[in-house]
Design a protein around this motif. Structure first.
Motif: not given
Length: 196
Positions: A87-90, A111-113, A188-195
């Motif tokens: 999911k990097k860069g999406i 696309i959150s998981g 990277g991953i589009p989240s402040t959580k890092g994943s």
């Protein structure tokens, strides 16, 4: 950029599904679910999502379409999750309103998981050809859960059931297309959580 693809097979006592999904395609579908109207909807989703989908399902449609539609949703969700990769860069989020004659559908997804479905299709005729309209929700749920996406779907208004369901599938294609698109500003991953 590497092409994001997946091949998934699912066999149960009720169905046998095989599909190949390419998220970076050109909207080409070769689809045989055994249910004509559902094939039409999946082809529309594929075309509007600019993904390529090859799908074959041998299911117990002599009973009804439920097992085939749900298992296709499961398999497509699994393929989507595999193809999207790390999911990097999406862009991650996708929202689209789609008019289909007198009907208007809204789809918003992440696309959150964290899989979740909110569905409000409104009143529908029980059947469209050989397709049970209740199966739209079953497909969306199976897809969202197995893809790991949060999915909100609503028909805002409309009279013709064919138009309502068609608007949903087209809007889903567009929303997925937006969400999986690479954003050059995202590192990277589009989240402040890092994943996700």
């Amino acid at each position: 950029m590497s092409i994001r693809t997946a091949t998934v097979e699912r066999k149960t006592a009720e169905t046998s599904v095989k599909l190949i999904l390419n998220l970076d395609g050109n909207g080409h579908g070769v689809i045989d679910s055994g249910i004509g109207f559902f094939d039409h909807m999946l082809n529309l989703m594929t075309a509007h999502g600019l993904m390529d989908l090859t799908l074959a399902c041998d299911g117990d449609i002599d009973v009804d379409g439920h097992h085939s539609v749900e298992d296709i949703g499961i398999t497509l969700g699994q393929a989507f999750k595999q193809a999207i990769g790390d999911k990097k860069g999406i862009r991650r989020y996708g929202t689209f309103y789609l008019p289909m004659d007198e009907a208007l559908a809204f789809v918003s997804l992440d696309i959150s998981g964290r899989p979740f479905l909110v569905y409000d299709g409104g009143e529908m005729a029980p059947m469209i050809g050989g397709y049970d309209t209740e199966l739209t929700e079953e497909f969306l749920r199976a897809f969202a859960v197995n893809a790991g996406i949060t999915l909100h779907v609503r028909v805002l208004y409309g009279k013709n059931s064919h138009h309502k369901v068609e608007a949903i599938f087209k809007a889903l294609g567009h929303a997925l297309r937006i969400a999986v698109e690479k954003d050059p500003r995202v590192d990277g991953i589009p989240s402040t959580k890092g994943s996700l």
